[in-house]
Motif scaffolding. Structure first.
Motif, PDB file in Angstrom:
ATOM      1  N   ASP A 110       0.324   9.053  -7.166  1.00 41.83           N
ATOM      2  CA  ASP A 110       0.198   9.991  -6.130  1.00 41.83           C
ATOM      3  C   ASP A 110      -0.344   9.022  -4.982  1.00 41.83           C
ATOM      4  N   ALA A 111       0.520   8.313  -3.965  1.00 43.52           N
ATOM      5  CA  ALA A 111      -0.042   7.452  -3.119  1.00 43.52           C
ATOM      6  C   ALA A 111       0.339   8.088  -1.772  1.00 43.52           C
ATOM      7  N   GLU A 112      -0.563   7.661  -0.744  1.00 45.58           N
ATOM      8  CA  GLU A 112      -0.198   8.244   0.693  1.00 45.58           C
ATOM      9  C   GLU A 112       0.397   7.135   1.321  1.00 45.58           C
ATOM     10  N   ASP A 113       0.514   6.111   1.298  1.00 46.46           N
ATOM     11  CA  ASP A 113       1.398   4.990   1.791  1.00 46.46           C
ATOM     12  C   ASP A 113       1.654   3.806   1.047  1.00 46.46           C
ATOM     13  N   GLU A 114       2.125   2.771   1.484  1.00 50.26           N
ATOM     14  CA  GLU A 114       2.863   1.820   0.592  1.00 50.26           C
ATOM     15  C   GLU A 114       1.702   0.875   0.349  1.00 50.26           C
ATOM     16  N   ALA A 115       0.527   0.719   1.110  1.00 53.12           N
ATOM     17  CA  ALA A 115      -0.462  -0.232   0.649  1.00 53.12           C
ATOM     18  C   ALA A 115      -1.161   0.321  -0.613  1.00 53.12           C
ATOM     19  N   ALA A 116      -1.136   1.798  -0.707  1.00 50.97           N
ATOM     20  CA  ALA A 116      -2.058   2.266  -1.667  1.00 50.97           C
ATOM     21  C   ALA A 116      -1.031   2.445  -2.903  1.00 50.97           C
ATOM     22  N   PHE A 117       0.362   2.585  -2.660  1.00 47.60           N
ATOM     23  CA  PHE A 117       1.243   2.406  -3.963  1.00 47.60           C
ATOM     24  C   PHE A 117       1.270   0.961  -4.328  1.00 47.60           C
ATOM     25  N   ARG A 118       0.946   0.022  -3.517  1.00 45.94           N
ATOM     26  CA  ARG A 118       1.263  -1.508  -3.943  1.00 45.94           C
ATOM     27  C   ARG A 118      -0.138  -1.833  -4.791  1.00 45.94           C
ATOM     28  N   GLU A 119      -1.479  -1.082  -4.457  1.00 43.89           N
ATOM     29  CA  GLU A 119      -2.421  -1.221  -4.955  1.00 43.89           C
ATOM     30  C   GLU A 119      -2.503  -0.658  -6.758  1.00 43.89           C
ATOM     31  N   GLU A 120      -1.678   0.517  -6.740  1.00 41.30           N
ATOM     32  CA  GLU A 120      -1.731   0.821  -8.101  1.00 41.30           C
ATOM     33  C   GLU A 120      -0.614   0.243  -8.857  1.00 41.30           C
ATOM     34  N   VAL A 121       0.575  -0.159  -8.151  1.00 42.69           N
ATOM     35  CA  VAL A 121       1.501  -1.270  -8.989  1.00 42.69           C
ATOM     36  C   VAL A 121       0.813  -2.347  -9.652  1.00 42.69           C
ATOM     37  N   LYS A 122      -0.184  -2.975  -8.714  1.00 40.18           N
ATOM     38  CA  LYS A 122      -0.912  -4.323  -8.978  1.00 40.18           C
ATOM     39  C   LYS A 122      -1.573  -3.978 -10.265  1.00 40.18           C
ATOM     40  N   LYS A 123      -2.438  -2.890 -10.087  1.00 40.04           N
ATOM     41  CA  LYS A 123      -3.456  -2.274 -11.335  1.00 40.04           C
ATOM     42  C   LYS A 123      -2.603  -2.417 -12.584  1.00 40.04           C
ATOM     43  N   ASN A 124      -1.335  -1.722 -12.647  1.00 38.17           N
ATOM     44  CA  ASN A 124      -0.512  -1.743 -13.604  1.00 38.17           C
ATOM     45  C   ASN A 124      -0.061  -2.951 -14.095  1.00 38.17           C
ATOM     46  N   MET A 125       0.050  -3.860 -13.356  1.00 39.89           N
ATOM     47  CA  MET A 125       0.676  -5.228 -13.779  1.00 39.89           C
ATOM     48  C   MET A 125      -0.388  -5.888 -14.452  1.00 39.89           C
ATOM     49  N   GLU A 126      -1.640  -5.717 -13.952  1.00 41.00           N
ATOM     50  CA  GLU A 126      -2.761  -6.214 -14.350  1.00 41.00           C
ATOM     51  C   GLU A 126      -2.889  -5.832 -15.900  1.00 41.00           C
ATOM     52  N   ARG A 127      -2.897  -4.722 -16.082  1.00 41.47           N
ATOM     53  CA  ARG A 127      -3.002  -4.254 -17.493  1.00 41.47           C
ATOM     54  C   ARG A 127      -1.872  -4.778 -18.509  1.00 41.47           C
ATOM     55  N   GLU A 128      -0.642  -4.886 -17.932  1.00 45.90           N
ATOM     56  CA  GLU A 128       0.503  -5.397 -18.677  1.00 45.90           C
ATOM     57  C   GLU A 128       0.121  -6.907 -18.779  1.00 45.90           C
TER      58      GLU A 128
END
Length: 434
Positions: free
Chosen positions: A259-277
């Motif tokens: 649930d992201a408002e813009d591309e920057a917030a989406f990128r941040e969530e994607v990066k968090k998932n990548m860090e967990r992975e």
């Protein structure tokens, strides 16, 4: 009851058990009396069948039934008396079972092996380190967009990331080989789906074209009959499609539970998932190296019964992955043998490390792991409450934490070297071994 135990190998035992005839005969007589009260035979009223008739009609089958029960019960009693922990159910071999004679039988079974752990300092572990760059995030988002892409047929020359629909037919020295042909195959150029050189050779091809290419199978190809051999492929391109990537908007973000408002917030969530992975991949790689090292430094006989049990679990998992479309019995045991043996050996070795070093699952780390899992859900507090109120679920987390404790213990003595790699390489190297 008389019991003697013979050690026939490191993990096999032959237990000879003697049971007095009186115990068998009394049990047989009691069972026949019970049968006489309930059996229905033509010419006799219920409960009025003479014992001689009941014995003549049912004596052998009742005796066989009683002998089976006595062997089972006395085997269990003997295990307790001898303080033996078997691995799996035994094979019974009756030696004498005639009426009026003492019953003597042999129970052949396996036990857990006595394990002498090898020198842990001889174990080599490669610990990967990596950083997630902006380019890594770009590539991940590009992959996510391509997963949701629609296809548009094009008439131009094909390029990387286009999807081609092709027929192909392969041959070696003029002879077609098994698995070397297909019709209507969809291939994403640059995906690495085909052997090296195949996709590169057809880049630039257009719909309607017929191509002939020459490639060489890799030396380490899984099919030894093809490894290292040159091959020709005749290819017909039916269609070239270009992926139409979706817009980076809220609708697209929600398809991935973000649930992201813009591309920057989406990128941040994607990066968090990548860090967990990445964290999980590095941990998996270390654990795989530890397991490999333990297996290499410790000789270990394993009970066939445990391997068979693990094979059954793997077959059941495979059936579930196929959505129940495959019959359990259609999956040959042999294809799971190596994997099952590794799992059984790993479990036994980890148990031995735990026992010899009195390792425990740290409650604080159990809570930490639960919190980590919960953080990936929309309602993390509900997930935490679920684990804490479900002993079976929580015990799985405790087992995982205990495995981590085993790995940490081995790492304290092993030869550990760090290696810096790119994100994709780290994730690939950390794929868990099934």
């Amino acid at each position: 009851m008389q019991v003697s135990v013979e050690t026939t190998s490191n993990i096999e035992r032959r237990m000879t058990i003697g049971v007095p005839a009186q115990e068998i005969d009394q049990a047989v007589q009691k069972r026949l009396q019970e049968t006489a009260r309930t059996v229905r035979l033509n010419g006799f009223r219920p409960g009025k069948v003479p014992m001689s008739v009941v014995k003549r009609r049912f004596g052998d089958s009742v005796r066989q039934e009683i002998v089976g029960e006595v062997m089972r019960d006395n085997y269990i009693k003997a295990l307790q008396e001898q303080d033996i922990n078997p691995a799996g159910w035994p094979k019974f071999e009756p030696k004498t079972m005639e009426e009026g004679k003492d019953l003597e039988f042999v129970a052949i079974f396996e036990v857990l092996p006595e394990i002498e752990l090898g020198d842990l300092s001889k174990i080599s572990v490669e610990k990967l380190t990596s950083e997630i760059t902006d380019k890594d995030v770009d590539n991940m988002i590009d992959n996510l967009r391509r997963q949701q892409a629609t296809m548009k047929e094009v008439g131009r020359k094909s390029k990387n990331k286009d999807v081609l629909t092709i027929d192909f037919k392969g041959s070696i020295d003029g002879e077609e080989f098994e698995g070397g042909s297909a019709e209507g195959h969809r291939l994403t150029l640059g995906s690495g789906q085909m052997i090296p050189g195949f996709e590169k050779a057809i880049v630039g091809g257009k719909a309607g074209e017929d191509l002939e290419i020459e490639v060489t199978f890799p030396e380490d190809y899984h099919n030894e009959d093809l490894a290292g051999k040159p091959a020709k492929f005749e290819i017909k391109i039916h269609k070239v499609e270009e992926p139409q990537l979706p817009e980076m908007d809220a609708e697209f973000f929600k398809k991935f539970g973000i649930d992201a408002e813009d591309e920057a917030a989406f990128r941040e969530e994607v990066k968090k998932n990548m860090e967990r992975e990445l964290k999980q991949a590095v941990s998996n790689k270390v654990k795989n190296d530890v397991v490999d090292g333990l297996l290499e430094t410790t000789e270990l006989d394993i009970p066939a019964a445990l391997v068979d049990q693990e094979i059954d679990r793997l077959r059941q998992d495979a059936v579930q992955r196929f959505g129940g479309q495959v019959d359990f019995q259609q999956l040959p045991k042999e294809i799971f043998q190596e994997q099952a043996e590794r799992r059984v050996k790993t479990g036994l070795l980890f148990q031995e490390v735990v026992k010899k070093n009195d390792l425990k699952a740290d409650p604080a780390k159990v809570d930490e792991k639960i919190q980590e899992i919960a953080s990936t859900y929309e309602q993390p507090e509900e997930v935490v409450a679920h684990f804490n109120s479900n002993p079976e679920q929580k015990s799985q987390i405790e087992s995982s934490v205990l495995e981590d404790a085993v790995v940490d213990h081995v790492l304290e003595q092993a030869d550990v070297k760090e290696k810096k790699v790119k994100y994709e390489e780290a994730v690939q190297a950390g794929q868990p071994q099934r």
